[in-house]
Write a protein that holds these residues in place. Structure first.
Motif, short mmCIF file in Angstrom:
data_model
loop_
_atom_site.label_atom_id
_atom_site.label_comp_id
_atom_site.label_asym_id
_atom_site.label_seq_id
_atom_site.Cartn_x
_atom_site.Cartn_y
_atom_site.Cartn_z
N VAL A 91 2.79 -11.55 1.43
CA VAL A 91 2.01 -12.63 2.32
C VAL A 91 0.70 -12.92 1.14
N MET A 118 -1.41 0.37 8.21
CA MET A 118 -0.11 -0.55 7.55
C MET A 118 -0.28 -2.02 7.66
N HIS A 132 -11.66 1.55 9.06
CA HIS A 132 -11.23 1.59 10.54
C HIS A 132 -12.34 1.64 11.58
N GLY A 138 -2.39 -3.71 5.40
CA GLY A 138 -2.25 -4.00 4.21
C GLY A 138 -3.83 -4.16 3.65
N LYS A 139 -4.72 -3.33 4.25
CA LYS A 139 -6.16 -3.27 3.79
C LYS A 139 -6.06 -2.94 2.36
N SER A 140 -5.46 -1.78 2.02
CA SER A 140 -5.68 -1.04 0.81
C SER A 140 -5.00 -1.89 -0.32
N THR A 141 -3.87 -2.58 0.14
CA THR A 141 -2.95 -3.65 -0.62
C THR A 141 -4.07 -4.70 -1.16
N1 LIG Z 1 0.16 -8.97 1.60
C1 LIG Z 1 1.15 -8.31 2.11
N2 LIG Z 1 2.44 -8.93 2.35
C2 LIG Z 1 3.61 -8.15 2.65
N3 LIG Z 1 3.40 -6.73 2.62
C3 LIG Z 1 2.21 -6.33 2.64
C4 LIG Z 1 1.15 -6.90 2.36
N4 LIG Z 1 0.13 -6.02 2.11
C5 LIG Z 1 0.88 -4.72 2.60
N5 LIG Z 1 1.90 -4.95 2.75
C6 LIG Z 1 2.85 -3.97 3.09
O1 LIG Z 1 2.19 -3.06 4.26
C7 LIG Z 1 2.23 -1.69 3.63
C8 LIG Z 1 0.84 -1.17 4.13
O2 LIG Z 1 -0.24 -1.58 3.27
P1 LIG Z 1 -1.48 -0.90 3.32
O3 LIG Z 1 -1.38 0.51 2.93
O4 LIG Z 1 -2.35 -1.60 2.18
O5 LIG Z 1 -2.11 -0.96 4.64
P2 LIG Z 1 -3.54 -0.18 5.01
O6 LIG Z 1 -4.16 -1.39 5.81
O7 LIG Z 1 -4.23 0.28 3.81
O8 LIG Z 1 -2.93 0.83 6.04
P3 LIG Z 1 -3.98 2.29 6.41
O9 LIG Z 1 -5.01 1.76 7.39
O10 LIG Z 1 -2.76 3.10 6.97
O11 LIG Z 1 -4.52 2.77 5.09
C9 LIG Z 1 2.56 -1.82 2.28
O12 LIG Z 1 3.27 -0.82 1.67
C10 LIG Z 1 3.28 -2.97 2.00
O13 LIG Z 1 4.60 -2.71 2.08
#
Ligand SMILES: Nc1ncnc2c1ncn2[C@@H]1O[C@H](COP(=O)(O)OP(=O)(O)OP(=O)(O)O)[C@@H](O)[C@H]1O
Ligand SMILES: [Mg+2]
Length: 878
Positions: A605, A626, A738, A628-631
């Motif tokens: 996305v 999960m 968080h 997608g913050k880190s992503t």
């Molecule tokens: N923009 C996006 N579109 C589709 N999938 C995504 C996207 N961003 C992240 N993801 C999916 O979600 C998974 C988790 O993302 P991420 O590690 O960034 O979450 P997070 O919010 O940082 O979680 P945490 O709080 O546990 O650290 C990724 O491995 C990826 O597969």
């Protein structure tokens, strides 16, 4: 060990070994390389060969082990991989004619960073680094000898951190430091723990004499003075680079003809990515697996030549900071992206072209084999076509390629005329030089060929004379030519035959005529091989004179490869050209993570980003695990890096104000920083950011404060954001957390914005939308994630209960409601951030009273009284 007890051979051994104390000495004896004493003890287990002793019966039996000479490469590689050096000591005179003991000399030293003959064909760089610090500067010189690359970087004295980052990025195979500089080296090892695994060579301090090193450089590079390199006034850089040349000469024992230029880089000209950012953003390596797979480089690499691969790696390691220089590259990529046909043609011609830089290095360092010349001609033959193809473009960076590429036709013509298209693998077999190239060689070959014919005739003749139809004339290395007769026909053998050898079923003979023929053949063969070697050496030396041009060609082919590969990447993945300039904006629409989006299981996305140095300076991003913050954080940094490297980016549009440095504080890297707790590492990294960020920096903070108790962590996170926002330089900051409580910051500070990652709850489950939207979220979906991960239902149920209680009593209500409710009054100090429980209860009570009011029945008087009372109570609570 008393010398008298030793044989002359061992005395010779020890004299040579003394010259190479830090290498394992491979001592050639006949068909073996032998190792003795300590070397044997060290090497035998690593090489998995038997440790024996020489002169077993003596008191001082000498430990030894050995390997067959033809297996040198394999055994040496094992030792190099363990970080050892191998000094190869050969017999340099013919044992048959030697008086007394054979003369021996070390002909080369193989080291982890320089042994290009050990090449396994991988494209990994082989790098030697040389480090030197004086009172003014610190410098790091590096070479990739196989690729003929040589550069030196200089930083201010005391800036060990930058040197450490540089060492991390270069990942050298070995390092040279001055013998008396242990302190700085220890400090560097502390900064980059990976360094502890790298073999070190200590050079004597007198080698670091500046004038002498200037001479080393001017001689090596064949220039008048070091001024032209921009090196005047940079003593440390001169010494680091000069000593490196000296070291390479001492191990290779030959002129380094492939090293023809030195690139001097003062550090500020690049986007700085320190070792932490490098690791976290997984630019070259996947953090978890430590391999290339899953890294940025892996995801965006569409190059088709090793030169291109190395250059792309370099572009991503050193993104530029000057918009004009970035635009130059982008112009090139855009031109290639706009012309599918030419681009495809260029890529076809480049593909399988091989590694011109490495060929040049092998030839320059005299380790070229016949087939390398064939390969060289093949690469050079592609140049006219490439020049023709690139003339279709008209942009500065490609024009340079067009005018710079030189087909070196005389070299191609020479190789074509001289070298057999399918030459023998080495020069001892003949069959390297083409017939017709050299008259004398042709004559010698004719003799041996005709003589062979004569042998066949002789065989026929002897059969006829003796009447032995099975008589054969054969050849082996021990006896040369001989006549073989089976036992059954022995009676027919004439007296003129002399017996040579008896086998089970046959006897072998010679006679005068055969002997004479044999002499003719062997002499001619020997001579012709000798002559081939001479001719080959001449060809090599003529090519060596063009080393600088070959290096230039290789660089330009690499550049063309990267530009066309970047264009290919952009077209296949739908990337766009970023607009790059000097402002402080970071506007991305429809941005994607270049690595995650390639995962076929992820339906990625796209997300927008809007930041600048004032109104939208700090983005606080909340959302479920999960989500997608880190992503999202990383994708923004990666887009900036790609743009500044001169590549197109995964987005619908991107406007990028160049960054001078990207800082990251992501995840736990505690395993790397031994001896420090996760929290300590986190705080050290945060301190580096706060102390070094500038108005042009981009900062990613992923959940800082997580490694300690909630209140501590929250307070630190709060104070960090406040500081980044309140005091200049106000760097652009992305903050994932968080702590929902931090979303209150946006109400206080103008430049702080809240974003959240949207999710939907559906039948007691969570659906991740991965969409980053304005505003805060106030739900935590950690428990749902725990369920998806397979935590047992009983635990999940209990967690829900606990959460409910907590929400009622403490965290969320306590902080979120109270604080954000009175938000304009909060002075963000720890004291007022967390009101004590009496105050909380009082507020609860007031709220309870308000809820109880039934507007339809209350009288005006009652209302007045109640208001009065509540006001008085709230007054007290301020
Ligand atoms: N923009 C996006 N579109 C589709 N999938 C995504 C996207 N961003 C992240 N993801 C999916 O979600 C998974 C988790 O993302 P991420 O590690 O960034 O979450 P997070 O919010 O940082 O979680 P945490 O709080 O546990 O650290 C990724 O491995 C990826 O597969
Ligand atoms: Mg995360």
């Amino acid at each position: 060990m008393p010398d008298r007890s030793l044989t002359p051979m061992l005395r010779q051994y020890l004299a040579i070994k003394k010259e190479y104390p830090d290498a394992i000495l491979f001592f050639r004896m006949g068909d073996f390389y032998e190792m003795f004493f300590e070397d044997a003890r060290t090497a035998a287990p690593l090489l998995e060969v038997v440790l024996t002793t020489r002169d077993k019966n003596k008191v001082n039996a000498v430990p030894m082990c050995g390997v067959p000479y033809h297996a040198l490469d394999g055994y040496a590689r094992k030792l190099l991989n363990r970080g050892y050096k191998v000094a190869v000591c050969e017999q340099v005179e013919d044992p048959a004619v030697a008086k007394g003991i054979v003369r021996r000399e070390v002909t080369r030293v193989l080291t982890p960073g320089t042994a290009l003959e050990m090449d396994t064909g991988d494209t990994e760089n082989r790098v030697v680094a040389s480090l030197f610090l004086d009172d003014v500067h610190g410098a790091l010189a590096t070479t990739d000898i196989a690729a003929g690359e040589f550069e030196v970087r200089s930083v201010d004295c005391g800036d060990l951190a930058s040197l450490a980052d540089e060492l991390y990025r270069k990942a050298p195979n070995e390092v040279i430091i001055p013998e008396n500089n242990e302190t700085d080296w220890r400090e560097l090892e502390r900064l980059v723990p990976e360094l502890t695994r790298i073999p070190i060579t200590r050079m004597a301090s007198h080698e670091y004499h500046q004038v002498e090193n200037e001479t080393r450089l001017t001689t090596q590079l064949q220039i008048e003075s070091i001024e032209g390199l921009g090196l005047s006034g940079f003593g440390a850089a001169i010494c680091a680079a000069g000593v490196l040349i000296k070291y390479l000469q001492s191990v290779r024992k030959t002129a380094l003809k492939n090293i023809t230029s030195l690139r001097f880089v003062p550090l500020a000209s690049h986007l700085i990515l320190d070792a932490v950012a490098y690791r976290n953003l997984e630019i070259l390596k996947n953090l978890r697996t430590q391999t290339n797979r899953g890294s940025l480089l892996w995801a965006v690499d569409f190059t088709v030549t090793p030169m291109g691969k190395r250059l792309l790696r370099n572009w991503l390691s050193y993104p530029l900071a000057d918009p004009a220089a970035i635009e130059r590259r982008l112009d090139g990529v855009e031109a290639c992206a706009g012309d599918l046909i030419t681009r495809t043609e260029i890529r076809r011609v480049l593909k399988d072209a091989g590694d011109l830089a490495r060929l040049n290095s092998r030839i320059s360092l005299n380790v070229g084999q016949p087939h390398h010349l064939i390969k060289l001609a093949d690469v050079l033959r592609r140049i006219p076509e490439l020049r023709e193809l690139v003339s279709a473009f008209n942009t500065a960076i490609i024009n340079d390629i067009h005018s710079g590429l030189d087909p070196l036709e005389p070299i191609v013509a020479m190789i074509d005329a001289a070298v057999d298209t399918d030459p023998a693998p080495n020069l001892n077999e003949g069959r390297v030089i083409r017939p017709g190239y050299h008259k004398e060689l042709d004559n010698l070959r004719a003799i041996s060929r005709d003589a062979r014919e004569l042998i066949a005739a002789l065989e026929r003749e002897e059969r006829r004379k003796t009447g032995i139809s099975s008589l054969k004339i054969k050849y082996n290395r021990v006896f040369g030519y001989f006549i073989e007769v089976t036992k059954t026909h022995l009676a027919l053998v004439p007296d003129t035959y002399t017996r040579k050898q008896t086998l089970v079923n046959a006897e072998r003979f010679v006679h005068a005529e055969l002997k004479e023929l044999e002499d003719r053949i062997l002499r001619a063969e020997e001579k012709s091989i000798q002559l081939e070697k001479e001719l080959f050496a001449k060809i090599i030396s003529r090519i060596q004179n063009h080393a600088a041009m070959l290096a230039r060609n290789s660089e330009l082919m690499g550049r063309l490869d990267v530009l066309t590969a970047a264009a290919e990447l952009a077209r296949r993945r739908n990337y766009v050209r970023p607009a790059v300039s000097d402002h402080c904006r970071l506007h991305i629409s429809g941005g994607r993570h270049p690595v995650v989006e390639t995962n076929p299981e992820v339906n990625f996305v796209p997300n927008d980003t809007k930041m600048n140095g004032s109104g939208e300076q700090v983005l606080v991003i909340t959302g479920p695990n999960m989500g997608g913050k880190s992503t999202y954080l990383r994708q923004n940094a990666l887009i900036v890096i790609m743009a500044q490297a001169g590549l197109f980016v995964p987005a619908e549009s991107a406007e990028i104000g160049v960054c001078d440095r990207i800082f990251t504080r992501i995840g736990a890297s505690d395993s790397l920083m031994e001896g420090k707790s996760t929290f300590m590492v986190e705080m050290i990294e945060t301190a580096v950011i706060l102390n070094n960020a500038t108005a042009r920096s981009l900062i990613l903070l992923d959940e800082i404060g997580r490694g300690t108790s909630t209140y501590d962590g929250l307070s630190i996170a709060w104070a960090v954001i406040e500081t980044l926002h309140e005091s200049p330089p106000r760097p652009r900051t992305l903050f994932a957390t968080h702590y929902h409580e931090l979303t209150a910051l946006a109400h206080i500070f103008d430049g702080v914005r809240n974003y959240h990652i949207a999710v939907r709850e559906w039948q007691d489950n969570v659906v991740f939308l991965h969409k980053v939207s304005p505003g805060a979220t106030d739900q935590s979906f950690g428990i749902h994630v725990a369920r998806i991960a397979g935590i047992p239902d009983t635990v999940i149920e209990r967690a829900k209960e606990v959460l409910l209680n907590l929400e009622k009593k403490e965290l969320n209500r306590l902080i979120t409601e109270r604080i954000s409710g009175r938000i304009k009054e909060i002075r963000p100090q720890a004291g007022s951030l967390f009101p004590d429980s009496a105050v909380i209860e009082a507020w609860d009570d007031i709220r309870g009273r308000l809820k109880e009011i039934d507007i339809s029945t209350i009288t005006p008087l009652q209302a007045m009284h109640l208001l009065n009372e509540l006001k008085a109570r709230s007054e007290k609570l301020k």
